[in-house]
Design a protein around this motif. Structure first.
Motif, PDB file in Angstrom:
ATOM      1  N   LYS A 183      22.991  32.532 -76.839  1.00 49.69           N
ATOM      2  CA  LYS A 183      24.051  32.303 -75.664  1.00 49.69           C
ATOM      3  C   LYS A 183      23.288  32.648 -74.403  1.00 49.69           C
ATOM      4  O   LYS A 183      22.648  33.608 -74.277  1.00 49.69           O
ATOM      5  CB  LYS A 183      25.033  33.079 -76.060  1.00 49.69           C
ATOM      6  N   LEU A 184      23.594  31.755 -73.375  1.00 54.33           N
ATOM      7  CA  LEU A 184      23.293  32.192 -72.142  1.00 54.33           C
ATOM      8  C   LEU A 184      24.453  32.292 -71.304  1.00 54.33           C
ATOM      9  O   LEU A 184      25.209  31.318 -71.238  1.00 54.33           O
ATOM     10  CB  LEU A 184      22.442  31.055 -71.561  1.00 54.33           C
ATOM     11  N   PHE A 185      24.851  33.576 -70.928  1.00 52.43           N
ATOM     12  CA  PHE A 185      25.801  33.738 -69.919  1.00 52.43           C
ATOM     13  C   PHE A 185      25.676  33.663 -68.667  1.00 52.43           C
ATOM     14  O   PHE A 185      24.693  34.053 -68.262  1.00 52.43           O
ATOM     15  CB  PHE A 185      26.572  35.267 -70.512  1.00 52.43           C
ATOM     16  N   MET A 186      26.555  32.933 -67.891  1.00 56.85           N
ATOM     17  CA  MET A 186      26.378  32.657 -66.464  1.00 56.85           C
ATOM     18  C   MET A 186      27.663  33.243 -65.470  1.00 56.85           C
ATOM     19  O   MET A 186      28.755  32.884 -65.701  1.00 56.85           O
ATOM     20  CB  MET A 186      25.951  31.278 -66.031  1.00 56.85           C
ATOM     21  N   SER A 187      27.082  33.871 -64.546  1.00 61.96           N
ATOM     22  CA  SER A 187      27.873  34.454 -63.542  1.00 61.96           C
ATOM     23  C   SER A 187      27.635  34.033 -62.052  1.00 61.96           C
ATOM     24  O   SER A 187      26.278  33.571 -61.945  1.00 61.96           O
ATOM     25  CB  SER A 187      28.179  35.835 -63.639  1.00 61.96           C
ATOM     26  N   SER A 188      28.231  34.024 -61.306  1.00 62.59           N
ATOM     27  CA  SER A 188      28.216  33.797 -59.937  1.00 62.59           C
ATOM     28  C   SER A 188      27.158  34.821 -59.161  1.00 62.59           C
ATOM     29  O   SER A 188      25.849  34.379 -58.556  1.00 62.59           O
ATOM     30  CB  SER A 188      29.000  33.530 -58.928  1.00 62.59           C
ATOM     31  N   PHE A 189      27.591  36.075 -59.211  1.00 60.89           N
ATOM     32  CA  PHE A 189      26.836  37.066 -58.690  1.00 60.89           C
ATOM     33  C   PHE A 189      26.853  38.216 -59.699  1.00 60.89           C
ATOM     34  O   PHE A 189      27.571  38.359 -60.826  1.00 60.89           O
ATOM     35  CB  PHE A 189      27.587  37.547 -57.476  1.00 60.89           C
ATOM     36  N   LYS A 190      25.900  39.322 -59.626  1.00 59.19           N
ATOM     37  CA  LYS A 190      25.998  40.478 -60.287  1.00 59.19           C
ATOM     38  C   LYS A 190      27.408  41.221 -60.301  1.00 59.19           C
ATOM     39  O   LYS A 190      27.747  41.329 -59.197  1.00 59.19           O
ATOM     40  CB  LYS A 190      24.785  41.431 -59.918  1.00 59.19           C
ATOM     41  N   LEU A 217      23.822  33.225 -60.741  1.00 57.82           N
ATOM     42  CA  LEU A 217      23.352  31.947 -60.146  1.00 57.82           C
ATOM     43  C   LEU A 217      23.024  32.186 -58.580  1.00 57.82           C
ATOM     44  O   LEU A 217      22.132  31.498 -58.118  1.00 57.82           O
ATOM     45  CB  LEU A 217      24.574  30.900 -59.932  1.00 57.82           C
ATOM     46  N   TYR A 218      23.691  32.924 -57.897  1.00 59.90           N
ATOM     47  CA  TYR A 218      23.289  33.407 -56.470  1.00 59.90           C
ATOM     48  C   TYR A 218      22.947  34.845 -56.266  1.00 59.90           C
ATOM     49  O   TYR A 218      23.317  35.902 -56.946  1.00 59.90           O
ATOM     50  CB  TYR A 218      24.451  33.068 -55.802  1.00 59.90           C
ATOM     51  N   ARG A 219      22.202  35.064 -55.094  1.00 65.75           N
ATOM     52  CA  ARG A 219      21.915  36.527 -54.904  1.00 65.75           C
ATOM     53  C   ARG A 219      22.787  37.105 -53.735  1.00 65.75           C
ATOM     54  O   ARG A 219      22.925  38.034 -53.551  1.00 65.75           O
ATOM     55  CB  ARG A 219      20.573  36.144 -53.949  1.00 65.75           C
ATOM     56  N   SER A 220      23.495  36.218 -53.204  1.00 64.02           N
ATOM     57  CA  SER A 220      24.673  36.624 -52.186  1.00 64.02           C
ATOM     58  C   SER A 220      25.725  35.507 -52.119  1.00 64.02           C
ATOM     59  O   SER A 220      25.523  34.662 -52.839  1.00 64.02           O
ATOM     60  CB  SER A 220      23.994  36.837 -50.835  1.00 64.02           C
ATOM     61  N   GLY A 221      26.389  35.731 -51.140  1.00 63.40           N
ATOM     62  CA  GLY A 221      27.821  34.888 -51.020  1.00 63.40           C
ATOM     63  C   GLY A 221      27.569  33.600 -50.228  1.00 63.40           C
ATOM     64  O   GLY A 221      28.295  32.692 -49.962  1.00 63.40           O
ATOM     65  N   MET A 222      26.215  33.585 -49.754  1.00 64.58           N
ATOM     66  CA  MET A 222      25.616  32.610 -48.744  1.00 64.58           C
ATOM     67  C   MET A 222      25.447  31.173 -49.589  1.00 64.58           C
ATOM     68  O   MET A 222      24.949  31.219 -50.756  1.00 64.58           O
ATOM     69  CB  MET A 222      24.267  32.923 -47.749  1.00 64.58           C
ATOM     70  N   ARG A 223      25.891  30.189 -48.825  1.00 68.96           N
ATOM     71  CA  ARG A 223      25.725  28.742 -49.554  1.00 68.96           C
ATOM     72  C   ARG A 223      24.193  28.707 -49.803  1.00 68.96           C
ATOM     73  O   ARG A 223      23.136  29.005 -49.182  1.00 68.96           O
ATOM     74  CB  ARG A 223      26.004  27.874 -48.713  1.00 68.96           C
ATOM     75  N   ASN A 224      23.731  28.192 -51.105  1.00 70.14           N
ATOM     76  CA  ASN A 224      22.553  27.934 -51.733  1.00 70.14           C
ATOM     77  C   ASN A 224      21.631  29.056 -51.619  1.00 70.14           C
ATOM     78  O   ASN A 224      20.412  28.998 -51.618  1.00 70.14           O
ATOM     79  CB  ASN A 224      21.849  26.841 -50.702  1.00 70.14           C
ATOM     80  N   SER A 227      19.662  32.625 -57.068  1.00 63.38           N
ATOM     81  CA  SER A 227      18.718  33.836 -57.445  1.00 63.38           C
ATOM     82  C   SER A 227      17.682  33.034 -57.982  1.00 63.38           C
ATOM     83  O   SER A 227      17.331  32.117 -58.100  1.00 63.38           O
ATOM     84  CB  SER A 227      19.831  34.249 -58.748  1.00 63.38           C
ATOM     85  N   GLU A 228      16.468  34.358 -58.068  1.00 64.82           N
ATOM     86  CA  GLU A 228      15.192  33.928 -58.500  1.00 64.82           C
ATOM     87  C   GLU A 228      15.262  33.271 -59.809  1.00 64.82           C
ATOM     88  O   GLU A 228      14.336  32.353 -60.279  1.00 64.82           O
ATOM     89  CB  GLU A 228      14.227  34.964 -58.303  1.00 64.82           C
ATOM     90  N   GLU A 229      16.033  33.845 -60.732  1.00 66.53           N
ATOM     91  CA  GLU A 229      16.381  33.236 -62.097  1.00 66.53           C
ATOM     92  C   GLU A 229      16.616  31.745 -62.022  1.00 66.53           C
ATOM     93  O   GLU A 229      16.282  31.119 -63.016  1.00 66.53           O
ATOM     94  CB  GLU A 229      17.245  34.042 -62.884  1.00 66.53           C
ATOM     95  N   TYR A 230      17.768  31.394 -61.253  1.00 67.29           N
ATOM     96  CA  TYR A 230      18.107  30.082 -61.311  1.00 67.29           C
ATOM     97  C   TYR A 230      16.960  29.330 -60.768  1.00 67.29           C
ATOM     98  O   TYR A 230      16.767  28.082 -61.200  1.00 67.29           O
ATOM     99  CB  TYR A 230      19.423  30.042 -60.379  1.00 67.29           C
ATOM    100  N   ARG A 231      16.247  29.648 -59.677  1.00 64.47           N
ATOM    101  CA  ARG A 231      15.263  28.940 -59.370  1.00 64.47           C
ATOM    102  C   ARG A 231      14.145  28.602 -60.178  1.00 64.47           C
ATOM    103  O   ARG A 231      13.584  27.535 -60.227  1.00 64.47           O
ATOM    104  CB  ARG A 231      14.331  29.656 -57.942  1.00 64.47           C
ATOM    105  N   GLN A 232      13.815  29.615 -60.984  1.00 60.13           N
ATOM    106  CA  GLN A 232      12.755  29.413 -62.055  1.00 60.13           C
ATOM    107  C   GLN A 232      13.189  28.285 -63.207  1.00 60.13           C
ATOM    108  O   GLN A 232      12.511  27.659 -63.713  1.00 60.13           O
ATOM    109  CB  GLN A 232      12.471  30.959 -62.937  1.00 60.13           C
ATOM    110  N   MET A 233      14.707  28.536 -63.544  1.00 56.67           N
ATOM    111  CA  MET A 233      15.085  27.680 -64.371  1.00 56.67           C
ATOM    112  C   MET A 233      15.000  25.959 -63.822  1.00 56.67           C
ATOM    113  O   MET A 233      14.651  25.071 -64.787  1.00 56.67           O
ATOM    114  CB  MET A 233      16.537  27.869 -64.568  1.00 56.67           C
ATOM    115  N   LEU A 234      15.371  25.981 -62.762  1.00 59.65           N
ATOM    116  CA  LEU A 234      15.073  24.503 -61.999  1.00 59.65           C
ATOM    117  C   LEU A 234      13.899  24.100 -61.681  1.00 59.65           C
ATOM    118  O   LEU A 234      13.842  23.094 -60.814  1.00 59.65           O
ATOM    119  CB  LEU A 234      16.245  24.429 -61.266  1.00 59.65           C
TER     120      LEU A 234
END
Length: 241
Positions: A183-190, A217-224, A227-234
């Motif tokens: 399983k890979l759980f995904m959340s917007s922020f920590k 997915l994100y490091r902060s609430g700013m658009r785009n 996170s580094e993990e999302y960047r690595q995945m894509l």
């Protein structure tokens, strides 16, 4: 509203103006998610739409053979166009068919799906969106039945769903002896709740310990501000500033 512009990745150009479901983060995540595909593996995309998940998977794993199945004629035609335009006709194809009636002489080693999951009482009036987003013509039970029928004994099934629906589908899948192995759980922020889950299933395999990871997915609430993990995945499909 239809998008008149193609969706462009580093190594793919994908039209999605005709398909009822436009390309979103769910499709990108499942497309980039690593899958166990060996040379000559038969792979099936259930509810393929414009074909982005297959095209991303096939770009990373050209040694496989891919079949995209969708009940929408326009989406199937668009998928076939995308397959041809991106030079993948030798190992990818799109078929317009109800998956509950789809049959092949062989089983599939890998199946993946970004299925319709809404089950609300308030539904869209447009039939194409009803089919694409709601469990109107493809219930979780029908999907589990199709996977049970089409997946090889040692094959893998990958599915992306919101957290609540992922739990619901897991219960249904288990009744067909299809059980999670990862399983890979995904959340917007920590610190935020789970919004999506990619679950990997196998038939007749009940694992006492299911390998799990968590992606923010994100490091902060700013658009785009990915996170580094999302960047690595894509990383093989998108350039990030």
């Amino acid at each position: 509203m239809a998008s008149p512009l193609p969706f462009i990745l580093e190594n793919l150009v994908i039209e999605h103006s005709v398909s009822p479901m436009k390309i979103g983060t769910d499709a990108l995540l499942l497309g980039a998610y690593p899958k166990k595909i060996f040379s000559g593996a038969n792979c099936l995309d259930i509810g393929s739409g414009c074909g982005i998940i297959t095209l991303m998977t096939a770009r990373l794993n050209p040694e496989g053979r891919y079949t995209c199945v969708d009940i929408d004629e326009g989406a199937t035609a668009e998928c076939n166009h995308n397959i041809h335009f991106n030079g993948m006709s030798e190992y990818c194809r799109a078929v317009c068919c109800d998956i509950t009636r789809f049959g092949e002489a062989y089983s599939f080693d890998v199946i993946f799906s970004n299925p319709p999951f809404f089950d609300s009482k308030v539904k869209p009036q447009k039939k194409d969106l009803l089919v694409a987003k709601h469990q109107e013509l493809l219930s979780f039970t029908d999907l589990a039945k199709a996977v049970n029928r089409l997946l090889s004994k040692s094959g893998f099934f990958y599915i992306i769903l919101p957290g609540k629906e992922a739990v619901e589908f897991e219960k249904i899948a288990s009744s067909f002896s299809i059980h999670p192995v990862g399983k890979l759980f995904m959340s917007s922020f920590k610190g935020s709740g789970v919004i999506r889950e990619i679950t990997v299933y196998q038939k007749a395999v009940i694992s006492e310990i299911v390998n799990s990871e968590h992606l923010f997915l994100y490091r902060s609430g700013m658009r785009n501000d990915w996170s580094e993990e999302y960047r690595q995945m894509l990383r093989k499909f998108k350039k990030f500033d």
